[in-house]
Each structure stands twice: as C-alpha cells, then as structure tokens.
Write an enzyme that holds these catalytic residues in place. Sequence first.
Site, short mmCIF file in Angstrom:
data_model
loop_
_atom_site.label_atom_id
_atom_site.label_comp_id
_atom_site.label_asym_id
_atom_site.label_seq_id
_atom_site.Cartn_x
_atom_site.Cartn_y
_atom_site.Cartn_z
N SER A 140 60.11 24.82 -49.46
CA SER A 140 61.03 25.25 -48.40
C SER A 140 61.69 26.55 -48.82
CB SER A 140 62.11 24.20 -48.19
OG SER A 140 63.15 24.72 -47.38
N TYR A 155 68.09 18.60 -51.91
CA TYR A 155 66.87 19.02 -51.22
C TYR A 155 66.38 20.36 -51.80
CZ TYR A 155 63.80 20.36 -47.28
OH TYR A 155 62.74 20.75 -46.49
N1 NAD Z 1 61.08 21.43 -40.36
C1 NAD Z 1 61.57 22.35 -41.15
O1 NAD Z 1 62.41 23.17 -40.73
C2 NAD Z 1 61.09 22.44 -42.59
C3 NAD Z 1 61.41 23.59 -43.32
C4 NAD Z 1 60.98 23.70 -44.63
C5 NAD Z 1 60.26 22.67 -45.21
N2 NAD Z 1 59.98 21.54 -44.49
C6 NAD Z 1 59.20 20.48 -45.15
O2 NAD Z 1 58.03 20.26 -44.39
C7 NAD Z 1 57.54 18.94 -44.66
C8 NAD Z 1 57.20 18.28 -43.36
O3 NAD Z 1 58.39 18.09 -42.62
P1 NAD Z 1 58.47 18.17 -41.02
O4 NAD Z 1 59.48 19.17 -40.70
O5 NAD Z 1 57.11 18.24 -40.45
O6 NAD Z 1 59.18 16.77 -40.69
P2 NAD Z 1 58.61 15.33 -40.40
O7 NAD Z 1 59.76 14.41 -40.57
O8 NAD Z 1 57.88 15.34 -39.12
O9 NAD Z 1 57.54 15.11 -41.56
C9 NAD Z 1 57.80 14.46 -42.78
C10 NAD Z 1 56.78 13.34 -42.93
O10 NAD Z 1 56.93 12.76 -44.24
C11 NAD Z 1 56.78 11.35 -44.07
N3 NAD Z 1 57.39 10.66 -45.21
C12 NAD Z 1 58.70 10.50 -45.49
N4 NAD Z 1 58.84 9.76 -46.61
C13 NAD Z 1 57.57 9.45 -47.04
C14 NAD Z 1 57.06 8.72 -48.13
N5 NAD Z 1 57.87 8.14 -49.03
N6 NAD Z 1 55.72 8.61 -48.27
C15 NAD Z 1 54.89 9.18 -47.36
N7 NAD Z 1 55.31 9.89 -46.30
C16 NAD Z 1 56.65 10.02 -46.15
C17 NAD Z 1 57.48 11.06 -42.75
O11 NAD Z 1 57.15 9.80 -42.23
C18 NAD Z 1 56.98 12.22 -41.90
O12 NAD Z 1 55.74 11.94 -41.30
C19 NAD Z 1 58.64 18.25 -45.47
O13 NAD Z 1 58.29 18.25 -46.83
C20 NAD Z 1 59.85 19.12 -45.23
O14 NAD Z 1 60.78 19.03 -46.28
C21 NAD Z 1 60.37 21.42 -43.18
#
Ligand code: NAD
Length: 249
Positions: A140, A155
């Site tokens: 991130s 985080y």
């Molecule tokens: N959305 C943003 O603005 C953003 C920005 C930077 C980084 N991220 C990162 O992107 C990645 C995806 O996030 P997203 O935004 O698509 O949100 P999201 O919540 O849709 O995706 C996260 C996924 O991880 C799964 N998950 C959670 N705990 C888990 C576990 N213990 N084992 C297996 N799966 C698990 C959830 O069920 C979900 O499907 C994450 O790592 C998040 O930190 C997101």
Amino acid sequence: MLLENRVAVISGAATENGIGLATARLFAEHGAAVALLDLGRQHPDQVASTIGKAHKGYVCNVTKKDECESVARQIVEDFGHVDVLINNAGITQPIRIMDVKPENYDAVLDVSLRGMLYLSQVFIPHMISRGKGSIASTSSVSALTGGGFFGGPHYSAAKAGMLGLTKDMARELAPKGIRVNAVAPGMVDTDIRGDLMSKETFNKILSTIPLGRIASPREIATVFLFLASDLSSFVTGATIDVNGGMFIH
Ligand SMILES: NC(=O)c1ccc[n+]([C@@H]2O[C@H](COP(=O)([O-])OP(=O)(O)OC[C@H]3O[C@@H](n4cnc5c(N)ncnc54)[C@H](O)[C@@H]3O)[C@@H](O)[C@H]2O)c1
C-alpha cells in the site's frame, strides 16, 4: 493473451468489488487458469465458477500455515503446476497508535505479512522445482508515506513489512528463476473501507491525488498482469506505485 497456459493463485480473491477478483478476471481474460483463495464466508468456489470452468475457488485462511499447505497441495494436484502467486489478502483498521491493542496488531499483521510469508513458503519449493515463477503482493502507499488516508499505524507497518519481505525474497530467489515484486496502490474503489470513511475525509484525500480520482480495482489488476507475465521478465525486487500521483518520490 499474456498468460496462456499459466496457472495463477490469488489470495483474497472472492470479494465482488475487490482487487483480487478484478485480477482473477483479468488473468482469465489473458488465458490463465486461476485458483481463487479466500475465507469461507466469501464462497470462493461459487465466485470462481462465475469466471469460467477452468477456474477453481478454495477456502484458505492465509494466517494458518496448515491451511496454506493443504490448499497448495490441492491446487498443484488440480492444476498440475503453478506459475504465479499473488498475495493480496488484507484487512485494515482506521485507529491511532495508542489504540492499537495486541489483538489489532495480530489481526492486521497476520493477514498481510504472515499470510504473505506462509503462502509464499508453500509455493516456493514447487516454483524452485520448475526453475521459474512470479510472486507479487499487494502492499500500500501507506507503507511509503506512513499512512495518511485510512489504515492505522499497524496497517502501515504490515504493508511496509511486505516490502522488506519482497526485497529479501527477490534477492534469494532470483538465482532460482523466481521473480518477486510488490504493488503499492493508493486509494482504490473497493469495499475495504466499509462505511468507516466520511464524505468529508474522502474529498480531502481526493484533493491530494493529482489525477483527481481514485483507482478502479482493474487499474491495480493491470499492474499485476504486467508482473505476472513475461513483459516484466527483468523486473524483480521492485515496488510499483499505482497511486494517481498521490505520492511522487
Ligand atoms: N482499497 C484500497 O484503497 C487499498 C489500497 C492499498 C492497498 N490495498 C490492499 O489491497 C488488498 C485487497 O483489498 P481490497 O481493497 O480489494 O479489499 P477487499 O476487502 O475486497 O479484499 C480483501 C480480501 O482479503 C480477504 N481476506 C481477509 N482476511 C483473510 C484471510 N485471513 N485469509 C484469506 N483471505 C482473507 C477478504 O475476504 C477479501 O476478499 C488488501 O491487501 C489491501 O490492504 C487496498
């Protein structure tokens, strides 16, 4: 078609608006067979079937080493081989430093950092035996800027830890033909923030993004496509910023 005859494993891949599912769909469009991993409540098997017959979903909590091991064995049995691993599972919590309790630390660090370690460990021997592989993980912009838009300090620490792990793995695994990289997204239009961000905070963040908008999940998926494919054959140990200019350094 950039991923013909390739098999890709993606964690956190079964949430409808998530980066993981957008990546699975894009990889499938480019000819890959995809194994979607997620928690049981996301029904990864059902979600995989919406992409097509060649794809499968598996319940796997990435914080549990035994679940990672058994799912890896099953995936290799089902698909024959694995070329690409995307460590994408993650959770976030918008709290401040003095509010981070041991259970907050464990929850956030475990999914992103421990999950990346465990899932990588269970596929690395297979990739080494084939002399090739690409591992990429979702960090991130928070790791680089020290947060600033949503997640708490734990985080940022988890996501920064992923960058250190990426670089170390890249160095160790390059002689074995395995590339290891990270993507550092800025704000992406997914459901991860739930309803915990006010409109006012959202607009304030928007004003700091030179491109004037947040990313779609597909705009992160396209970078994973680059890292998974031979287009990035000389890229390893890299962190790719995908933040609309929010952090230029
Ligand atoms: N959305 C943003 O603005 C953003 C920005 C930077 C980084 N991220 C990162 O992107 C990645 C995806 O996030 P997203 O935004 O698509 O949100 P999201 O919540 O849709 O995706 C996260 C996924 O991880 C799964 N998950 C959670 N705990 C888990 C576990 N213990 N084992 C297996 N799966 C698990 C959830 O069920 C979900 O499907 C994450 O790592 C998040 O930190 C997101």
